[in-house]
Design a protein around this motif. Structure first.
Motif, PDB file in Angstrom:
ATOM      1  N   GLY A 138     -69.038  -1.337 -78.586  1.00 12.11           N
ATOM      2  CA  GLY A 138     -70.383  -1.079 -79.098  1.00 12.11           C
ATOM      3  C   GLY A 138     -70.405  -1.436 -80.571  1.00 12.11           C
ATOM      4  N   TYR A 139     -71.343  -2.299 -80.948  1.00 12.94           N
ATOM      5  CA  TYR A 139     -71.482  -2.702 -82.344  1.00 12.94           C
ATOM      6  C   TYR A 139     -72.475  -1.761 -83.023  1.00 12.94           C
ATOM      7  CZ  TYR A 139     -69.086  -6.843 -80.721  1.00 12.94           C
ATOM      8  OH  TYR A 139     -68.159  -7.691 -80.182  1.00 12.94           O
ATOM      9  N   LEU A 140     -72.060  -1.105 -84.082  1.00 13.97           N
ATOM     10  CA  LEU A 140     -72.855  -0.041 -84.688  1.00 13.97           C
ATOM     11  C   LEU A 140     -73.449  -0.404 -86.036  1.00 13.97           C
ATOM     12  CD1 LEU A 140     -70.306   2.756 -83.815  1.00 13.97           C
ATOM     13  CD2 LEU A 140     -72.304   2.047 -82.488  1.00 13.97           C
ATOM     14  N   ALA A 141     -72.844  -1.363 -86.726  1.00 11.85           N
ATOM     15  CA  ALA A 141     -73.344  -1.766 -88.046  1.00 11.85           C
ATOM     16  C   ALA A 141     -72.825  -3.165 -88.361  1.00 11.85           C
ATOM     17  CB  ALA A 141     -72.881  -0.783 -89.116  1.00 11.85           C
ATOM     18  N   ALA A 142     -73.526  -3.832 -89.263  1.00 11.18           N
ATOM     19  CA  ALA A 142     -73.120  -5.170 -89.694  1.00 11.18           C
ATOM     20  C   ALA A 142     -72.223  -5.064 -90.920  1.00 11.18           C
ATOM     21  CB  ALA A 142     -74.345  -6.010 -90.029  1.00 11.18           C
ATOM     22  N   CYS A 143     -71.405  -6.087 -91.115  1.00  8.95           N
ATOM     23  CA  CYS A 143     -70.624  -6.166 -92.351  1.00  8.95           C
ATOM     24  C   CYS A 143     -70.697  -7.583 -92.889  1.00  8.95           C
ATOM     25  CB  CYS A 143     -69.200  -5.660 -92.160  1.00  8.95           C
ATOM     26  SG  CYS A 143     -68.149  -6.640 -91.101  1.00  8.95           S
ATOM     27  N   GLN A 144     -70.236  -7.755 -94.107  1.00  8.12           N
ATOM     28  CA  GLN A 144     -70.450  -8.993 -94.858  1.00  8.12           C
ATOM     29  C   GLN A 144     -69.145  -9.736 -95.138  1.00  8.12           C
ATOM     30  OE1 GLN A 144     -73.761  -9.496 -95.371  1.00  8.12           O
ATOM     31  NE2 GLN A 144     -74.024  -7.489 -94.406  1.00  8.12           N
ATOM     32  N   ARG A 145     -69.304 -10.981 -95.544  1.00 12.82           N
ATOM     33  CA  ARG A 145     -68.159 -11.759 -96.014  1.00 12.82           C
ATOM     34  C   ARG A 145     -67.502 -11.015 -97.172  1.00 12.82           C
ATOM     35  NH1 ARG A 145     -68.892 -17.274 -99.111  1.00 12.82           N
ATOM     36  NH2 ARG A 145     -69.672 -15.739-100.539  1.00 12.82           N
ATOM     37  N   GLY A 146     -66.168 -10.962 -97.129  1.00 11.82           N
ATOM     38  CA  GLY A 146     -65.412 -10.270 -98.163  1.00 11.82           C
ATOM     39  C   GLY A 146     -65.074  -8.839 -97.814  1.00 11.82           C
ATOM     40  N   ASP A 147     -65.772  -8.275 -96.831  1.00 11.82           N
ATOM     41  CA  ASP A 147     -65.458  -6.902 -96.416  1.00 11.82           C
ATOM     42  C   ASP A 147     -64.062  -6.850 -95.796  1.00 11.82           C
ATOM     43  OD1 ASP A 147     -67.947  -6.036 -97.202  1.00 11.82           O
ATOM     44  OD2 ASP A 147     -68.635  -5.474 -95.196  1.00 11.82           O
ATOM     45  N   LYS A 148     -63.328  -5.829 -96.163  1.00 11.33           N
ATOM     46  CA  LYS A 148     -62.035  -5.563 -95.525  1.00 11.33           C
ATOM     47  C   LYS A 148     -62.317  -4.582 -94.395  1.00 11.33           C
ATOM     48  CE  LYS A 148     -58.261  -5.733 -97.670  1.00 11.33           C
ATOM     49  NZ  LYS A 148     -57.087  -5.621 -98.524  1.00 11.33           N
ATOM     50  N   VAL A 149     -61.985  -4.986 -93.166  1.00 14.31           N
ATOM     51  CA  VAL A 149     -62.205  -4.096 -92.021  1.00 14.31           C
ATOM     52  C   VAL A 149     -60.862  -3.562 -91.537  1.00 14.31           C
ATOM     53  CG1 VAL A 149     -64.382  -5.171 -91.338  1.00 14.31           C
ATOM     54  CG2 VAL A 149     -62.252  -5.989 -90.342  1.00 14.31           C
ATOM     55  N   THR A 150     -60.887  -2.316 -91.124  1.00 17.88           N
ATOM     56  CA  THR A 150     -59.704  -1.646 -90.611  1.00 17.88           C
ATOM     57  C   THR A 150     -59.990  -1.206 -89.188  1.00 17.88           C
ATOM     58  OG1 THR A 150     -59.162  -0.829 -92.822  1.00 17.88           O
ATOM     59  CG2 THR A 150     -58.093   0.276 -90.954  1.00 17.88           C
ATOM     60  N   ALA A 151     -59.060  -1.504 -88.288  1.00 18.59           N
ATOM     61  CA  ALA A 151     -59.169  -1.073 -86.895  1.00 18.59           C
ATOM     62  C   ALA A 151     -58.027  -0.113 -86.597  1.00 18.59           C
ATOM     63  CB  ALA A 151     -59.117  -2.271 -85.958  1.00 18.59           C
ATOM     64  N   ARG A 152     -58.366   0.976 -85.908  1.00 21.19           N
ATOM     65  CA  ARG A 152     -57.372   1.978 -85.510  1.00 21.19           C
ATOM     66  C   ARG A 152     -57.510   2.263 -84.026  1.00 21.19           C
ATOM     67  NH1 ARG A 152     -59.632   3.622 -90.154  1.00 21.19           N
ATOM     68  NH2 ARG A 152     -58.281   3.705 -91.975  1.00 21.19           N
ATOM     69  N   ALA A 153     -56.393   2.175 -83.315  1.00 20.09           N
ATOM     70  CA  ALA A 153     -56.362   2.477 -81.881  1.00 20.09           C
ATOM     71  C   ALA A 153     -55.611   3.776 -81.667  1.00 20.09           C
ATOM     72  CB  ALA A 153     -55.672   1.355 -81.110  1.00 20.09           C
ATOM     73  N   THR A 154     -56.144   4.591 -80.768  1.00 18.12           N
ATOM     74  CA  THR A 154     -55.533   5.868 -80.423  1.00 18.12           C
ATOM     75  C   THR A 154     -55.480   5.997 -78.906  1.00 18.12           C
ATOM     76  OG1 THR A 154     -56.495   6.867 -82.402  1.00 18.12           O
ATOM     77  CG2 THR A 154     -55.712   8.374 -80.689  1.00 18.12           C
ATOM     78  N   GLU A 155     -54.313   6.356 -78.420  1.00 20.97           N
ATOM     79  CA  GLU A 155     -54.147   6.568 -76.984  1.00 20.97           C
ATOM     80  C   GLU A 155     -54.836   7.865 -76.576  1.00 20.97           C
ATOM     81  OE1 GLU A 155     -50.273   5.584 -74.848  1.00 20.97           O
ATOM     82  OE2 GLU A 155     -50.178   7.744 -75.180  1.00 20.97           O
ATOM     83  N   ILE A 156     -55.607   7.786 -75.511  1.00 19.25           N
ATOM     84  CA  ILE A 156     -56.304   8.946 -74.976  1.00 19.25           C
ATOM     85  C   ILE A 156     -55.537   9.525 -73.791  1.00 19.25           C
ATOM     86  CG2 ILE A 156     -58.456   9.771 -73.931  1.00 19.25           C
ATOM     87  CD1 ILE A 156     -58.613   8.865 -76.936  1.00 19.25           C
ATOM     88  N   LYS A 157     -55.044   8.660 -72.913  1.00 23.36           N
ATOM     89  CA  LYS A 157     -54.310   9.098 -71.721  1.00 23.36           C
ATOM     90  C   LYS A 157     -53.440   7.942 -71.249  1.00 23.36           C
ATOM     91  CE  LYS A 157     -54.400  11.662 -67.629  1.00 23.36           C
ATOM     92  NZ  LYS A 157     -53.266  12.500 -67.601  1.00 23.36           N
ATOM     93  N   ARG A 158     -52.244   8.291 -70.772  1.00 25.31           N
ATOM     94  CA  ARG A 158     -51.307   7.279 -70.271  1.00 25.31           C
ATOM     95  C   ARG A 158     -50.613   7.853 -69.054  1.00 25.31           C
ATOM     96  NH1 ARG A 158     -46.316   7.936 -71.861  1.00 25.31           N
ATOM     97  NH2 ARG A 158     -47.073   8.876 -73.773  1.00 25.31           N
ATOM     98  N   ASN A 159     -50.476   7.008 -68.031  1.00 27.40           N
ATOM     99  CA  ASN A 159     -49.647   7.380 -66.895  1.00 27.40           C
ATOM    100  C   ASN A 159     -48.730   6.207 -66.566  1.00 27.40           C
ATOM    101  OD1 ASN A 159     -51.113   5.622 -65.148  1.00 27.40           O
ATOM    102  ND2 ASN A 159     -52.609   7.221 -64.728  1.00 27.40           N
ATOM    103  N   HIS A 160     -48.131   6.219 -65.403  1.00 28.01           N
ATOM    104  CA  HIS A 160     -47.160   5.185 -65.055  1.00 28.01           C
ATOM    105  C   HIS A 160     -47.763   3.780 -65.074  1.00 28.01           C
ATOM    106  CE1 HIS A 160     -43.724   3.266 -63.237  1.00 28.01           C
ATOM    107  NE2 HIS A 160     -44.478   2.825 -62.258  1.00 28.01           N
ATOM    108  N   THR A 189     -51.394   2.901 -65.905  1.00 29.18           N
ATOM    109  CA  THR A 189     -52.537   2.595 -66.760  1.00 29.18           C
ATOM    110  C   THR A 189     -52.520   3.463 -68.021  1.00 29.18           C
ATOM    111  OG1 THR A 189     -53.909   4.161 -65.523  1.00 29.18           O
ATOM    112  CG2 THR A 189     -54.066   1.847 -64.869  1.00 29.18           C
ATOM    113  N   SER A 190     -53.259   3.003 -69.015  1.00 27.48           N
ATOM    114  CA  SER A 190     -53.424   3.801 -70.229  1.00 27.48           C
ATOM    115  C   SER A 190     -54.798   3.497 -70.822  1.00 27.48           C
ATOM    116  CB  SER A 190     -52.300   3.527 -71.226  1.00 27.48           C
ATOM    117  OG  SER A 190     -52.170   2.156 -71.501  1.00 27.48           O
ATOM    118  N   TRP A 191     -55.384   4.521 -71.474  1.00 25.76           N
ATOM    119  CA  TRP A 191     -56.724   4.423 -72.024  1.00 25.76           C
ATOM    120  C   TRP A 191     -56.670   4.627 -73.529  1.00 25.76           C
ATOM    121  CZ3 TRP A 191     -55.262   6.757 -67.586  1.00 25.76           C
ATOM    122  CH2 TRP A 191     -55.888   6.344 -66.417  1.00 25.76           C
ATOM    123  N   TYR A 192     -57.504   3.863 -74.235  1.00 22.46           N
ATOM    124  CA  TYR A 192     -57.507   3.883 -75.706  1.00 22.46           C
ATOM    125  C   TYR A 192     -58.923   3.901 -76.249  1.00 22.46           C
ATOM    126  CZ  TYR A 192     -52.679   2.840 -75.041  1.00 22.46           C
ATOM    127  OH  TYR A 192     -51.375   2.944 -74.637  1.00 22.46           O
TER     128      TYR A 192
END
Length: 150
Positions: A92-114, A116-119
Motif C-alpha cells: 500500500g502506497y501511503l505518501a509520495a517522496c522526492q528525489r534526494g530522499d533517503k528511504v529506509t525499509a524495515r522488515a519484521t517477522e510476524i509468524k514462521r513455521n516449517h 511459510t513465514s509472514w512479514y
C-alpha cells in the motif's frame, strides 16, 4: 533421520555468511540499496531516491519503493540461512517522496513455521511512512550456508 536445526542457532552461528550472501543481490546493488542490519527474521536497508527512480509526476516511482521493500523482505525471510522465496506481496502506497530522499525499509517477522513465514515491512523517509507491505514466503529444505546435510 534428518537433524532438526533451531533457526535462531543457525542465524547466530552463520550470521556473517548469511549477511554476506544476501547483500550480494545485484539488483539491490544496482539501485544503491545498502543493507544496514540483519537479525533473526528482521532486516533494515536504505536507499536514496535518484533521478532515474522518478515517475512522470516527478515523485518516486512505486517500483522503487517496492524494490527496497522486497529486498528487506527477502533478507528477513532468508535470515536463518534456509532458502526462502516470495509467494505473495501486497503493498500500500501511503505518501509520495522526492528525489534526494533517503528511504529506509524495515522488515519484521510476524509468524514462521516449517514451510511459510509472514512479514510486515515499512518504508519511510525522514518525514513519514511511505508504504506498508505484507509478505508471505515459502521456506525450502535447503540451506545456502555451510551446513552439512544429514
Amino acid at each position: 533421520m534428518k537433524t532438526i536445526r533451531d533457526d535462531h542457532d543457525v542465524h547466530i552461528q552463520y550470521r556473517e555468511e548469511i549477511k554476506e550472501k544476501l547483500q550480494n543481490d545485484t539488483f539491490a546493488k544496482w539501485l544503491g540499496i545498502e543493507l544496514l542490519e540483519v537479525g533473526p527474521g528482521t532486516a533494515e536497508a536504505q536507499m536514496t531516491i535518484t533521478e532515474n527512480m522518478l515517475n512522470a509526476h516527478g515523485t518516486a516511482h512505486g517500483a522503487a519503493l517496492f524494490a527496497i521493500a522486497d529486498f528487506v523482505f527477502a533478507v528477513a525471510c532468508n535470515s536463518y540461512g534456509k532458502t526462502s522465496v516470495g509467494l505473495s506481496v501486497t503493498i500500500g502506497y501511503l505518501a509520495a517522496c522526492q528525489r534526494g530522499d533517503k528511504v529506509t525499509a524495515r522488515a519484521t517477522e510476524i509468524k514462521r513455521n516449517h514451510r511459510t513465514s509472514w512479514y510486515e515491512v515499512s518504508v519511510e523517509n525522514d518525514k513519514e511512512l511511505l508504504a506498508h507491505v505484507s509478505a508471505l514466503s515459502y521456506r525450502k529444505n535447503e540451506y545456502f550456508v555451510g551446513i552439512e546435510e544429514d
